[in-house]
Design a protein around this motif. Structure first.
Motif, PDB file in Angstrom:
ATOM      1  N   ALA A  47       1.045  -1.076  -0.276  1.00 24.07           N
ATOM      2  CA  ALA A  47       0.262   0.140   0.124  1.00 24.07           C
ATOM      3  C   ALA A  47       0.815   1.228   0.115  1.00 24.07           C
ATOM      4  N   LEU A  48       0.967   1.891  -0.840  1.00 22.37           N
ATOM      5  CA  LEU A  48       1.552   3.295  -1.220  1.00 22.37           C
ATOM      6  C   LEU A  48       0.568   4.788  -1.268  1.00 22.37           C
ATOM      7  N   THR A  49      -0.480   3.932  -1.529  1.00 15.69           N
ATOM      8  CA  THR A  49      -1.697   5.184  -1.130  1.00 15.69           C
ATOM      9  C   THR A  49      -2.731   4.599  -0.338  1.00 15.69           C
ATOM     10  N   GLY A  50      -3.643   5.222  -0.085  1.00  8.29           N
ATOM     11  CA  GLY A  50      -5.003   4.909   0.646  1.00  8.29           C
ATOM     12  C   GLY A  50      -4.789   5.003   2.073  1.00  8.29           C
ATOM     13  N   PRO A  51      -5.723   4.466   2.849  1.00  9.82           N
ATOM     14  CA  PRO A  51      -5.732   4.381   4.250  1.00  9.82           C
ATOM     15  C   PRO A  51      -4.568   3.825   4.999  1.00  9.82           C
ATOM     16  N   ASN A  52      -3.891   2.700   4.362  1.00 11.39           N
ATOM     17  CA  ASN A  52      -2.741   1.981   4.945  1.00 11.39           C
ATOM     18  C   ASN A  52      -1.507   2.383   4.342  1.00 11.39           C
ATOM     19  N   ALA A  53      -1.445   3.439   3.931  1.00  9.19           N
ATOM     20  CA  ALA A  53      -0.231   3.915   3.003  1.00  9.19           C
ATOM     21  C   ALA A  53       1.002   4.027   3.824  1.00  9.19           C
ATOM     22  N   ASN A  54       0.803   4.401   5.099  1.00 11.76           N
ATOM     23  CA  ASN A  54       1.955   4.731   5.931  1.00 11.76           C
ATOM     24  C   ASN A  54       2.957   3.661   5.993  1.00 11.76           C
ATOM     25  N   LEU A  55       2.289   2.526   6.229  1.00 10.04           N
ATOM     26  CA  LEU A  55       3.139   1.129   6.551  1.00 10.04           C
ATOM     27  C   LEU A  55       4.004   0.826   5.120  1.00 10.04           C
ATOM     28  N   GLY A  56       3.287   1.060   3.855  1.00  6.22           N
ATOM     29  CA  GLY A  56       3.817   0.702   2.815  1.00  6.22           C
ATOM     30  C   GLY A  56       4.995   1.775   2.474  1.00  6.22           C
ATOM     31  N   ILE A  57       4.699   2.926   2.722  1.00  9.30           N
ATOM     32  CA  ILE A  57       5.780   3.872   2.465  1.00  9.30           C
ATOM     33  C   ILE A  57       7.194   3.787   3.371  1.00  9.30           C
ATOM     34  N   TYR A  58       6.802   3.436   4.857  1.00  9.42           N
ATOM     35  CA  TYR A  58       8.114   2.995   5.813  1.00  9.42           C
ATOM     36  C   TYR A  58       9.037   2.026   5.053  1.00  9.42           C
ATOM     37  N   ILE A  59       8.138   1.160   4.640  1.00  9.11           N
ATOM     38  CA  ILE A  59       9.075  -0.054   3.803  1.00  9.11           C
ATOM     39  C   ILE A  59       9.618   0.504   2.616  1.00  9.11           C
ATOM     40  N   GLN A  60       8.982   1.048   1.993  1.00  7.37           N
ATOM     41  CA  GLN A  60       9.647   1.691   0.643  1.00  7.37           C
ATOM     42  C   GLN A  60      10.649   2.496   0.810  1.00  7.37           C
ATOM     43  N   ASN A  61      10.902   3.124   1.680  1.00 13.06           N
ATOM     44  CA  ASN A  61      11.870   4.160   2.276  1.00 13.06           C
ATOM     45  C   ASN A  61      13.121   3.189   2.486  1.00 13.06           C
ATOM     46  N   GLY A  62      12.932   2.097   3.366  1.00 12.22           N
ATOM     47  CA  GLY A  62      14.000   1.144   3.527  1.00 12.22           C
ATOM     48  C   GLY A  62      14.374   0.592   2.403  1.00 12.22           C
ATOM     49  N   VAL A  63      13.729   0.412   1.369  1.00 13.22           N
ATOM     50  CA  VAL A  63      14.125  -0.313  -0.102  1.00 13.22           C
ATOM     51  C   VAL A  63      14.860   0.614  -0.746  1.00 13.22           C
ATOM     52  N   ASN A  64      14.249   1.965  -0.733  1.00  6.61           N
ATOM     53  CA  ASN A  64      15.118   2.888  -1.834  1.00  6.61           C
ATOM     54  C   ASN A  64      16.459   2.893  -0.999  1.00  6.61           C
ATOM     55  N   LEU A  65      16.757   3.187   0.418  1.00  6.09           N
ATOM     56  CA  LEU A  65      17.989   3.302   0.928  1.00  6.09           C
ATOM     57  C   LEU A  65      18.976   2.006   0.556  1.00  6.09           C
ATOM     58  N   ALA A  66      18.346   0.687   0.462  1.00  2.11           N
ATOM     59  CA  ALA A  66      19.148  -0.122   0.063  1.00  2.11           C
ATOM     60  C   ALA A  66      19.678  -0.060  -1.333  1.00  2.11           C
ATOM     61  N   LEU A  67      18.686   0.539  -2.176  1.00  2.00           N
ATOM     62  CA  LEU A  67      19.059   0.585  -3.567  1.00  2.00           C
ATOM     63  C   LEU A  67      20.130   1.713  -3.798  1.00  2.00           C
ATOM     64  N   ASP A  68      20.167   2.742  -3.078  1.00  2.00           N
ATOM     65  CA  ASP A  68      21.041   3.915  -3.015  1.00  2.00           C
ATOM     66  C   ASP A  68      22.644   2.908  -2.766  1.00  2.00           C
ATOM     67  N   ASP A  69      22.460   2.331  -1.844  1.00  2.00           N
ATOM     68  CA  ASP A  69      23.768   1.753  -1.435  1.00  2.00           C
ATOM     69  C   ASP A  69      24.397   0.909  -2.744  1.00  2.00           C
ATOM     70  N   TYR A  70      23.404   0.108  -3.161  1.00  2.00           N
ATOM     71  CA  TYR A  70      23.611  -0.828  -4.128  1.00  2.00           C
ATOM     72  C   TYR A  70      24.201   0.293  -5.470  1.00  2.00           C
ATOM     73  N   ASN A  71      23.543   1.154  -5.893  1.00  2.00           N
ATOM     74  CA  ASN A  71      23.794   1.819  -6.742  1.00  2.00           C
ATOM     75  C   ASN A  71      25.189   2.685  -6.628  1.00  2.00           C
ATOM     76  N   LYS A  72      25.563   2.940  -5.405  1.00  2.00           N
ATOM     77  CA  LYS A  72      26.569   3.807  -5.436  1.00  2.00           C
ATOM     78  C   LYS A  72      27.834   3.071  -5.531  1.00  2.00           C
ATOM     79  N   LYS A  73      27.592   1.513  -5.071  1.00  2.00           N
ATOM     80  CA  LYS A  73      28.804   0.677  -5.571  1.00  2.00           C
ATOM     81  C   LYS A  73      28.935   0.086  -6.820  1.00  2.00           C
ATOM     82  N   HIS A  74      27.671   0.208  -7.454  1.00  2.00           N
ATOM     83  CA  HIS A  74      27.478  -0.320  -8.872  1.00  2.00           C
ATOM     84  C   HIS A  74      27.198   0.763 -10.001  1.00  2.00           C
ATOM     85  N   PRO A  75      27.841   2.086 -10.022  1.00  2.00           N
ATOM     86  CA  PRO A  75      27.394   3.051 -10.686  1.00  2.00           C
ATOM     87  C   PRO A  75      27.237   2.926 -12.218  1.00  2.00           C
TER      88      PRO A  75
END
Lengths: 380, 329
Positions: free
Chosen positions: A50-78
């Motif tokens: 859930a990224l929108t709608g009444p339960n979106a908070n939970l989805g966005i917290y997860i998505q933030n974590g995922v984005n952080l992991a992606l940043d780490d990876y992309n920094k190492k593999h430009p």
């Protein structure tokens, strides 16, 4: 008929909203810069929840974590970046199968973080299993999900069968309650948890009650709790019912400890119950922010707030998939890679058993203090 | 059963406070049924809008825990003003746009009923989507506190400290309990006298008794119907304030179940009968609590509706019968 229509209207609106943003979903992240080396697969990972709608908070917290992991990876593999593809289910099981098909049809997607909720997992996972597309959920805790024989199913946190005993243990050892009252909301999640707590606490349970979801007046339940002389109350259910329940109990002068589970770990519980929420104990298989200081600092630097419920689990789920991509795995070989995975993550040691459940399970206790949910440590 | 006997007073008082809310909402159903022979199913939404108006006015005035007595009285007074205005307005608009055009074309009653159900959805969903609606008109920054998370429950700030006033049979009766029960009965006595003695009240009774004869005697039927909706709405607004003080939270779909219960209360007491609505509301509130105590809380709604069916089997017109048009109403 009335209730069907009540669902139909928001669904129609949701469908419109989805249609409108579907085309931009893939490009919301910076696309892979250049093709780079020939070995680069131009891979994507999916975020399903859930990224929108009444339960979106939970989805966005997860998505933030995922984005952080992606940043780490992309920094190492430009030279060979991985991008994120969002599948916004709004937490709605009826939308899940179509989104699962979309993910499966996109051959660049090598793994999914999610689905975030148990209901949508049940709806989407059979398709993923058939297509052999690996999915690691950072948050769906229904124990039965692991019993379906889905080869592609992995879960990086403890399920409700581990949370219930932990809640019972906390009530017995830390709250030191001698008389416990147990209420559930008759939902699969709430009743399941409450039954485990009832069983584990045995004779200290002095009374039981079952309420209904969407109920707002708890006059009879309040009388039952106060009359039983209970010094602790366990409620298996979600925050919309937990807030008025504790409010009405406190109004009636009940002084015991209110214990709830992860379904209530939500700021709206405090917003609605206000002063009555103070002192509430919340159990959750989610790891508190301060367990992984490096992760906490990186998260705070990027999103300007502390990691929230299931952010760390989202980061770990994505990291497993990204490690697989770094090791040259594609969709077909990813399942075996995850199955054999054994590395420390930010939340725990990441290693799965034959059913896809993480082997190192921890449940934490939280407490409402000063209008905030604060961690009071692991329940051991 | 022993539990019921031991906690009789606690269950009775909490049952009566909820029953008072049912009774006030039931008045709206009963009044409209009396003059139009129409079940106004959108009345539950009239009530729900009242709860939000009361909540918003407290937020707007910065109401919070620990206010002085004068402040608390002011906040509660403003809640009544806001909720009664909002609910009255919604009820009148409903009549004007959902029912009057149909009546002018002599549509069959069934069509008005469908219109009522449709209006109920529209109103509930507008509240449930208020976040988006406000964004369309570009006011989301100014109104964020009032509209955010529009599909979630919203809580009333703890403006009233609930304090025990006296103890009866082991149950500490609070100031809010007393306020709700006494307040609701007072409002109903005023309404009863209004319908009995005032010129408009006589008009309402005349239209309920015989619309055509009333028109021949110079009663403006449209005007009377409008006033009836207004009065029903105002009662729902008062109910909304009592509900908020008692329950503490509301939601865009909070009206539905309460509306069904209030309609039940109206039928139980005898639809079209004002005193019946009062009696029905209290009986229903008590029955739910006693039933929950005897057979378990999950059977609460079942108990309420079984009671309704049993009473209708023996008294098909409800406890006090239909009588808005009769002299004793």
């Amino acid at each position: 008929m009335r209730s069907t229509l009540k669902f139909a209207v928001p669904l129609a609106v949701a469908a419109l909203a989805l249609g409108a943003c579907g085309t931009t979903g893939g490009t919301s992240n910076t696309p892979a810069a250049s093709g780079g080396a020939a070995a680069c697969g131009d891979y994507k990972i999916g975020m399903f929840g859930a990224l929108t709608g009444p339960n979106a908070n939970l989805g966005i917290y997860i998505q933030n974590g995922v984005n952080l992991a992606l940043d780490d990876y992309n920094k190492k593999h430009p030279d060979c970046k991985v991008t994120l593809e969002n599948y916004d289910s709004q937490g709605d099981p009826t939308q899940a199968p179509a989104l699962a098909k979309k993910a499966i049809d996109d051959k660049k997607v090598v793994g999914i973080v999610g689905p975030a909720f148990s209901g949508e997992s049940k709806a989407a996972n059979p398709a993923f299993a058939e297509a052999g597309l690996v999915h690691i959920t950072p948050s769906a805790t229904n124990p039965a999900l692991a019993e379906n024989g889905w080869k592609t199913f992995f879960r990086v946190l403890g399920n409700d069968a581990t949370q219930g005993p932990a809640a019972a243990k906390y009530i017995k050892d830390t709250v030191k309650a001698t008389k416990v009252f147990v209420i559930d909301d008759a939902s699969e999640y709430g009743k399941g948890l409450a039954d485990i707590v009832r069983q584990d606490l045995g004779s200290t349970v002095v009374g039981n009650d079952t309420i209904q979801q969407k109920q707002t007046d708890f006059g009879a339940s309040v009388t039952k709790v106060t009359a039983s002389g209970a010094d602790a109350l366990f409620f298996g259910g979600y925050s919309p019912e937990a807030a008025p329940l504790i409010k009405q109990l406190r109004d009636a002068g009940w002084k015991g400890t209110f214990v709830v589970a992860d379904g209530v770990k939500d700021q709206s519980f405090i917003d609605n119950a206000q002063a009555a929420a103070e002192g509430t104990v919340i159990t959750c298989p989610c790891v508190p922010a301060d367990v992984a200081p490096d992760f906490q600092a990186a998260y705070k630097a990027k999103f300007n707030e502390d990691p929230n419920t299931y952010s760390g689990e989202g980061y770990d789920s994505a990291t497993i998939l990204l490690d697989g991509i770094a090791a040259g795995k594609d969709r077909a070989t990813m399942v075996d890679f995850v199955k054999a995975y054994d590395k420390p993550g930010v939340t725990k040691q990441l290693k799965f058993d034959a059913k896809g459940e993480v082997t190192d399970v921890k449940v934490f206790a939280y407490k409402v203090e000063g209008g905030k949910i604060v961690s009071v440590g692991e329940i051991k | 059963m022993q539990f019921l006997i031991d906690n009789f007073w606690a269950l009775t008082i909490t049952g009566l406070t909820l029953g008072a809310v049912y009774a006030l909402v039931a008045l709206g159903y009963t009044l409209v049924y009396g003059v139009l022979r129409l079940i106004n199913f959108a009345h539950s939404e009239v009530f729900m809008y009242g709860t939000f108006a009361a909540l918003w006015v407290v937020m707007f005035l910065g109401g919070k825990a620990g206010g002085g007595t004068g402040q608390v009285i002011f906040w509660i007074a403003m809640m009544f003003v806001a909720a009664m205005t909002m609910s009255g307005l919604i009820a009148v608009l409903l009549e004007r746009f959902a029912y009057r055009p149909l009546r002018k074309r002599n549509a069959p009653p069934l069509i008005a009923l469908i219109s009522a159900i449709g209006a109920s959805f529209v109103l509930a969903e507008i509240m449930g989507l208020r976040e988006k609606i406000v964004a369309w008109v570009g006011l989301e920054d100014n109104l964020r506190a009032y509209v955010r998370n529009s599909r979630n429950a919203v809580g009333l700030p703890d403006i009233v400290a609930k304090e025990p006033v006296f103890t009866i049979g082991g149950y500490a009766v609070t100031n809010v309990d007393i306020f709700v029960i006494v307040g609701a009965i007072t409002i109903m006595v005023i309404l009863d006298q209004f319908v009995k003695r005032s010129r408009l009240g006589r008009g309402i009774r005349a239209v309920a008794q015989d619309p055509e004869a009333a028109a021949l005697m110079g009663v403006n039927r449209d005007r009377v119907i409008q006033v009836t909706f207004l009065v029903g709405g105002v009662m729902a607004g008062a109910a909304a304030v009592f509900y908020l003080l008692r329950i503490g939270i509301t939601r865009y779909d909070a009206g539905f179940l309460l509306g069904v219960k209030a309609f039940t209360a109206a039928v139980l007491g005898g639809i079209g009968n004002l005193r019946g609505a009062l009696l029905g509301g209290f009986v229903l509130g008590l029955a739910e609590n006693y039933g929950s105590a005897i057979v378990g809380t999950e059977w609460k709604d079942v108990v309420a509706f079984v009671l309704l069916i049993v009473i209708l089997l023996f008294r098909p017109t409800g406890l006090l019968g239909e009588s808005l048009g009769k002299a004793r109403a």
